[in-house]
Scaffold this motif. Structure first.
Motif, PDB file in Angstrom:
ATOM      1  N   ILE A 139      62.628  47.387  13.368  1.00  0.00           N
ATOM      2  CA  ILE A 139      63.505  45.922  13.266  1.00  0.00           C
ATOM      3  C   ILE A 139      63.672  44.916  12.138  1.00  0.00           C
ATOM      4  N   ARG A 140      62.221  44.775  11.284  1.00  0.00           N
ATOM      5  CA  ARG A 140      61.770  43.284  10.688  1.00  0.00           C
ATOM      6  C   ARG A 140      62.705  43.763   8.955  1.00  0.00           C
ATOM      7  N   PHE A 197      71.910  56.618  23.558  1.00  0.00           N
ATOM      8  CA  PHE A 197      73.036  56.299  23.568  1.00  0.00           C
ATOM      9  C   PHE A 197      73.857  55.589  22.459  1.00  0.00           C
ATOM     10  N   ILE A 198      72.769  54.245  22.085  1.00  0.00           N
ATOM     11  CA  ILE A 198      73.378  53.939  20.945  1.00  0.00           C
ATOM     12  C   ILE A 198      73.313  54.215  19.751  1.00  0.00           C
ATOM     13  N   GLY A 199      72.252  55.443  19.382  1.00  0.00           N
ATOM     14  CA  GLY A 199      72.407  56.296  18.479  1.00  0.00           C
ATOM     15  C   GLY A 199      73.975  56.922  18.448  1.00  0.00           C
ATOM     16  N   LEU A 200      73.946  58.164  19.149  1.00  0.00           N
ATOM     17  CA  LEU A 200      75.095  58.607  19.683  1.00  0.00           C
ATOM     18  C   LEU A 200      76.207  57.754  19.398  1.00  0.00           C
ATOM     19  N   PHE A 304      68.210  54.095   7.958  1.00  0.00           N
ATOM     20  CA  PHE A 304      68.873  52.731   8.035  1.00  0.00           C
ATOM     21  C   PHE A 304      70.121  53.809   7.391  1.00  0.00           C
ATOM     22  N   GLY A 305      70.409  54.798   8.251  1.00  0.00           N
ATOM     23  CA  GLY A 305      71.916  54.219   8.123  1.00  0.00           C
ATOM     24  C   GLY A 305      73.362  54.175   8.446  1.00  0.00           C
ATOM     25  N   PHE A 306      72.117  52.827   9.671  1.00  0.00           N
ATOM     26  CA  PHE A 306      73.170  51.834   9.930  1.00  0.00           C
ATOM     27  C   PHE A 306      72.579  50.688   9.501  1.00  0.00           C
ATOM     28  N   TYR A 307      73.251  49.959   9.530  1.00  0.00           N
ATOM     29  CA  TYR A 307      73.161  48.181   9.210  1.00  0.00           C
ATOM     30  C   TYR A 307      73.515  47.230  10.110  1.00  0.00           C
ATOM     31  N   LEU A 312      71.992  45.267  17.791  1.00  0.00           N
ATOM     32  CA  LEU A 312      71.852  46.444  18.404  1.00  0.00           C
ATOM     33  C   LEU A 312      71.196  47.720  18.019  1.00  0.00           C
ATOM     34  N   ILE A 313      71.053  48.122  16.477  1.00  0.00           N
ATOM     35  CA  ILE A 313      69.564  48.215  15.764  1.00  0.00           C
ATOM     36  C   ILE A 313      68.573  47.795  16.769  1.00  0.00           C
ATOM     37  N   ASP A 314      68.368  46.368  16.744  1.00  0.00           N
ATOM     38  CA  ASP A 314      67.066  45.763  16.732  1.00  0.00           C
ATOM     39  C   ASP A 314      66.696  46.269  18.778  1.00  0.00           C
ATOM     40  N   PHE A 315      67.407  46.062  19.497  1.00  0.00           N
ATOM     41  CA  PHE A 315      67.139  46.042  20.654  1.00  0.00           C
ATOM     42  C   PHE A 315      67.203  47.999  20.931  1.00  0.00           C
TER      43      PHE A 315
END
Length: 462
Positions: A139-140, A197-200, A304-307, A312-315
């Motif tokens: 998250i940080r 679900f977010i990762g998917l 960090f495949g996604f930035y 949404l990554i933080d959530f």
């Protein structure tokens, strides 16, 4: 037992010396599914893309399906061992995995099994502490990358987050037992679905962005190496999914009300939960691998495949942390119960061990505090936190635990107890088929263990 076959909550036949039960079982198939998913759908769902990358498009998904099937089969055998001599009407209950092993296989097997059970549950606490710290750190880092750019040196340690997670667990660990934590399992289940679900969804979006040009190879791992990395991927894929479930199955089954008989409800819950878990693991693993191919990170949300979108990554990572708070308890409560029963029997006249004191906080109901429970569970949480700080290697630690414990806990002991419970004689057709299944799983576990140990040693030395 009533004349119509319905079971009464009390009295039931218990072993000599067992305490009289004062609670009523109120669990249902749905609460059992929630408990199972809390333990089974862990943050490892986000690492299955990496595991799939080690095995390729064919062997990766096939491995997950095969080990899911073996877990459902073993769970079916084990659920029939909850009551004896009749698996549906008993009257004797085995309220934990350890009790069942002692009842069916004797004290020597119980001691051997106890080493694996307690080590696996304790290791699960270590692994969850590592995972929570990784997610908090992510998250940080995500916020840093959003503000400073993706090439910024956003490097932070794990220690502070492990200490914070340990502090939360010291408080949450004072929940008395499984019968008082259905709400926590439900909350954790909601969180696990959220980040899954977010990762998917992020994986699907990336694949769509490449016009469905799936990356990856059919068989070989990215490096073309079938030694260390492939075996670590193999052990990791099913360790994340399934093996610890066997050690908590009977504790979950002991929360179920009847009728219908507990073993029937437990089999339904196991089948439904494993179907849900396997669905998520397959989709997250396959879409993650399709999105990144040979560059698949160890964890889709923390590697960090996604930035973006960073919020949404933080959530998603916050959902992981909340889920792990409940997951830690799912695997720690059986160990707490075992230790507290042992000390209570060893020191029946000790007020420190057996006395409870009413404790009232503003706006909260009265809480019954036991000095031994407070001290033991606090020391336990501190010890898992310290070891996690020493070995903060998520994939490698889980791979070793899975390879070491899967065969004895998920295969061998359930099979042997089932033979005794059902009076299956040696060298009968059924005995040969089930023993062959057990031996095959043993050979796979041995291969995976060597690869996992190699991966952990390399990670530590590097």
């Amino acid at each position: 037992m009533g004349s119509d076959g319905e079971e009464q909550e009390t009295p039931l036949t218990r072993r000599s010396g067992d305490p009289v039960e004062t609670f009523k079982r109120t669990g249902t198939v749905w609460t059992a599914i929630a408990h199972i998913i809390t333990g089974v759908i862990g943050a490892g769902v986000l690492s299955l893309a990496w595991s799939t990358a080690q095995l390729g498009w064919v062997a990766g998904p096939l491995t997950m399906v095969v080990f899911a099937a073996t877990t459902v089969f073993s769970a079916s055998l084990l659920s029939d061992c909850y009551k004896s001599p009749n698996p549906e009407f008993g009257p004797t209950r085995n309220q934990s995995y350890m009790e069942a092993v002692q009842f069916y296989l004797g004290d020597k097997s119980r001691r051997i099994c106890g080493l694996f059970v307690q080590e696996s549950l304790y290791g699960g606490g270590i692994a969850y502490t590592i995972t929570a710290a990784i997610s908090a750190r992510a998250i940080r880092k995500s916020d840093c990358y959003h503000k400073e750019g993706h090439d910024a040196p956003c490097d932070y340690g794990y220690t502070l987050y492990m200490l914070l997670f340990g502090g939360v667990q010291i408080v949450v660990s004072q929940i008395p037992d499984f019968h008082n934590m259905a709400w926590l399992s439900v909350l954790s289940t909601v969180m696990s679905f959220s980040y899954s679900f977010i990762g998917l969804g992020l994986g699907i979006a990336k694949v769509i962005g490449t016009k469905w040009a799936a990356q990856g190879k059919h068989w070989r791992s990215p490096e073309g190496n079938y030694t260390c990395e492939t075996m670590v991927g193999l052990s990791g894929a099913w360790r994340y999914c399934f093996f610890l479930y066997s050690t908590i199955l009977l504790e979950i089954q002991d929360t179920l009300k009847s009728p219908p008989p507990e073993n029937q409800n437990m089999k339904k819950a196991s089948m439904a939960a494993m179907f849900i878990a396997t669905f998520f693991y397959l989709f997250c693993g396959c879409f993650g691998y399709a999105a990144f191919g040979s560059d698949t990170p160890g964890n889709l949300l923390t590697g960090f495949g996604f930035y973006e979108p960073y919020w949404l990554i933080d959530f998603a990572n916050a959902c992981i942390i909340v889920h792990l708070i409940g997951g830690y308890q799912v695997y720690s409560q059986p160990l707490f119960a075992y230790a507290e029963r042992w000390f209570s029997e060893k020191f029946p006249n000790s007020g420190f061990v057996n006395d409870f004191y009413a404790f009232k906080l503003p706006l909260l109901p009265i809480f019954r505090l036991n000095p031994f429970r407070l001290c033991f569970r606090t020391i336990y949480v501190i010890s898992t936190t310290v070891i996690a700080m020493m070995f903060p290697y998520f994939n490698q630690v889980l791979g070793v635990l899975g390879a070491l414990n899967y065969w004895p806990l998920a295969i061998y002991f359930p099979v042997e107890m089932y033979f005794v419970q059902r009076n299956i004689g040696a060298w009968t057709r059924k005995w040969i088929v089930i023993q062959t299944y057990s031996i095959v799983c043993l050979l796979v576990s041995i291969v995976a263990l060597f690869g996992s140990l190699e991966g952990l040693i390399i990670a530590k030395l590097s």
